[in-house]
Scaffold this active site. Structure first.
Site, PDB file in Angstrom:
ATOM      1  N   SER A 180     -30.782 -53.821  22.296  1.00  0.00           N
ATOM      2  CA  SER A 180     -32.022 -54.618  22.378  1.00  0.00           C
ATOM      3  C   SER A 180     -32.934 -54.713  21.450  1.00  0.00           C
ATOM      4  CB  SER A 180     -32.734 -54.421  23.796  1.00  0.00           C
ATOM      5  OG  SER A 180     -33.305 -55.368  24.403  1.00  0.00           O
ATOM      6  N   ASP A 322     -28.111 -58.639  26.634  1.00  0.00           N
ATOM      7  CA  ASP A 322     -28.902 -57.287  26.229  1.00  0.00           C
ATOM      8  C   ASP A 322     -28.041 -56.234  26.348  1.00  0.00           C
ATOM      9  OD1 ASP A 322     -30.645 -55.260  25.916  1.00  0.00           O
ATOM     10  OD2 ASP A 322     -32.027 -56.588  27.193  1.00  0.00           O
TER      11      ASP A 322
END
Length: 554
Positions: A180, A322
């Site tokens: 991320s 993510d």
């Protein structure tokens, strides 16, 4: 009464330090006043086997002083690992503000000096083959360190401060992972060499970048369009990360970066993208996928470079989101790929930070209760996840939600050395919100400051592995490289990183230099074998007579 007041002043000085040197000076003075300097000087402690460490230290010193090279090599072979006698215990590095037991520091320094002594030894007591066998094997046994950067949205600017401090101190590991927000920082570090990074971290440039990021975030979240424009995120990534593949990034910097991505569909597993598992994937593409927060940004299809140098979809039937959802800190995968066994974690994930204590002391009861609570929570979650999976297609959204929650909770969010922000709670809703230029810079400075108390622990714990990396690099590409006829590559060398473009250039230059020396030596020998003929009266009137005189003289 003077001492408590002075201690508080020193603690404020450490809290407000703007450089590591300033923090270090205050920390050493603090240890002097609290008596922790004396604790460092005394060998005895229940926290480690000081008797064993002292015995080995004295033995190594004696063997090196007597030039007992084979004995020294044998003793080094007996135990090169980071936790000899329990000396790797984290509490030993956080009792004093600065450093640890002098005995541990002296022992590590002696191991370091002994390794360099063996590597540079000119004596024939130890052959080049014995040296290579030892260093390749010891390097695998001791392992390597990795820096893992967690997810955390806009809090990722905190990681930049951590990287900046480690780089300034010469302690930035070559193995770096990110997920991320951490993937963006890993991508920047992995695609820029040291000179470019030093320019990137210059104060003026940092302020300029922070201002640009703040403006972009402002447009994304407070513009006229209520929907988030994914092109703004793409612009940030494309501006900070050049268009290159993982293999090309490694060739340029020598840093082994890995980026975690999670599957957008069920029944798929997360992936760790790097120069080993996916060398042709574009780093930009991997970062974009790892930053694709579900429900905020759309899933991303990875892109890779084909044999013609053209971009094309990578796994075109799959999309990714993510990476922190599935594997925020991929320690096990890094271990398999890079032989890492020591992990430095920069943690800003708001899901984990409230429950982590960093490197602070924790009582046995609280630690046991924490483990028990996590275990019970995971089992309850497994039960509900099993119910959702049995329902299958009847509860698709609930099934996907439970899988995500299970992945988030079923992770280990700490390492051997944990660098954490001063705040423990951060509103998750603000992770993707607008931050001003001043707030972004404050995050970066906070990361640098949080790193200061851990610098000396990182320096001590990674010193041996850094020395072995340096020595092996010298054996492979530098001044210690033996002649081809003197050795063969040990099996343990298979775990070594492949050569970078710079390494191959060094090998080519060294080979050319060796060839030149060899040719020069051959010409010199030839001249010595055929000395010029001595001229005598009446000789040398013709080539034939000269040749005859020379042959007779010979």
């Amino acid at each position: 009464m003077r001492t408590p007041r002075k201690l508080r002043a020193l603690e404020r000085q450490m809290d407000n330090a703007t450089s590591y040197a300033e923090w270090r000076e205050a920390a050493i003075e603090h240890d002097e006043l609290t008596g922790q300097r004396r604790w460092r000087e005394v060998d005895q402690s229940r926290q480690y086997d000081y008797g064993q460490i002292r015995l080995r230290l004295d033995r190594l010193r004696s063997l090196r002083a007597r030039h007992d090279n084979q004995g020294l090599l044998f003793t080094l072979n007996e135990g090169i690992h980071g936790n000899m006698g329990g000396m790797g215990r984290s509490s030993l590095y956080h009792t004093a503000k600065f450093g640890t037991k002098h005995l541990i520091e002296q022992y590590i320094d002696e191991i370091d000096d002994s390794l360099r002594y063996i590597a540079e030894l000119k004596s024939e007591d130890i052959s080049p083959q014995e040296k290579l066998d030892f260093f390749y094997r010891a390097n695998i046994c001791f392992g390597r360190s990795a820096l893992m950067l967690s997810g955390g949205g806009v809090l990722g600017f905190y990681h930049l401060g951590v990287v900046k401090t480690l780089m300034e101190q010469g302690l930035l590991p070559r193995v770096i992972s990110g997920s991320s927000a951490g993937s963006l920082v890993a991508g920047v570090v992995g695609t820029h060499d040291d000179l470019e990074l030093r320019h990137f971290f210059e104060p003026g440039n940092v302020h300029f970048e922070a201002e640009r990021e703040a403006n972009v975030l402002s447009r994304m979240f407070f513009g006229r369009n209520p929907q988030i424009d994914v092109s703004d995120l793409e612009n940030i990534i494309s501006r900070l990360i050049p268009e290159m593949t993982f293999q090309e990034a490694y060739e340029k910097t020598g840093r082994q970066i890995s980026i975690t991505v999670a599957p957008a569909e069920t029944h798929q597993r997360s992936r760790l993208l790097n120069a080993i598992t996916s060398p042709n994937v574009f780093v930009r593409s991997a970062v974009m996928a790892s930053c694709a927060v579900p429900g905020v940004f759309p899933p991303v299809m990875l892109m890779a470079k084909n044999v013609h140098g053209e971009p094309q979809p990578y796994l075109p039937t799959r999309k990714w989101v993510d990476g922190s959802i599935a594997d925020d800190l991929p320690a096990k995968r890094l271990s398999r790929l890079y032989s890492t066994n020591h992990y430095i974690v920069s943690m800003v994930n708001p899901i984990a930070t409230p429950f982590l204590r960093g490197n602070r002391k924790r009582s046995g009861v609280s630690a046991a209760l924490g483990v028990l609570g996590v275990g019970i929570g995971r089992e309850v979650l497994n039960f509900y996840r099993g119910v959702a999976q049995r329902k299958g297609d009847n509860w698709p959204r609930f099934n996907l939600l439970m899988n995500g929650i299970h992945s988030l909770l079923d992770q280990e969010y700490s390492g051997d050395i944990n660098i954490m922000p001063s705040f423990r709670w951060y509103n998750p809703a603000k992770i993707l919100s607008h931050l001003s230029e001043q707030e972004l810079i404050a995050l970066m400075e906070g990361g640098a400051h949080s790193c200061y108390p851990n610098v000396e622990a990182i320096r001590i714990c990674t010193k041996i592995s850094r020395t072995m990396e340096e020595i092996l690099h010298r054996f492979e590409y530098g001044d210690l490289r033996p002649k081809e006829s003197e050795y063969h590559k040990p099996r343990a060398s298979r775990r070594r990183p492949p050569p970078t473009g710079k390494d191959r250039k060094s090998l080519t230059q060294r080979a050319a230099s060796d060839d030149a020396v060899t040719r020069s030596g051959t010409r010199t020998k030839a001249r010595r074998k055929t000395p010029a003929a001595k001229k005598r009266p009446g000789a040398g009137k013709s080539d034939d007579s000269s040749g005859g005189d020379e042959s007779q003289a010979a």
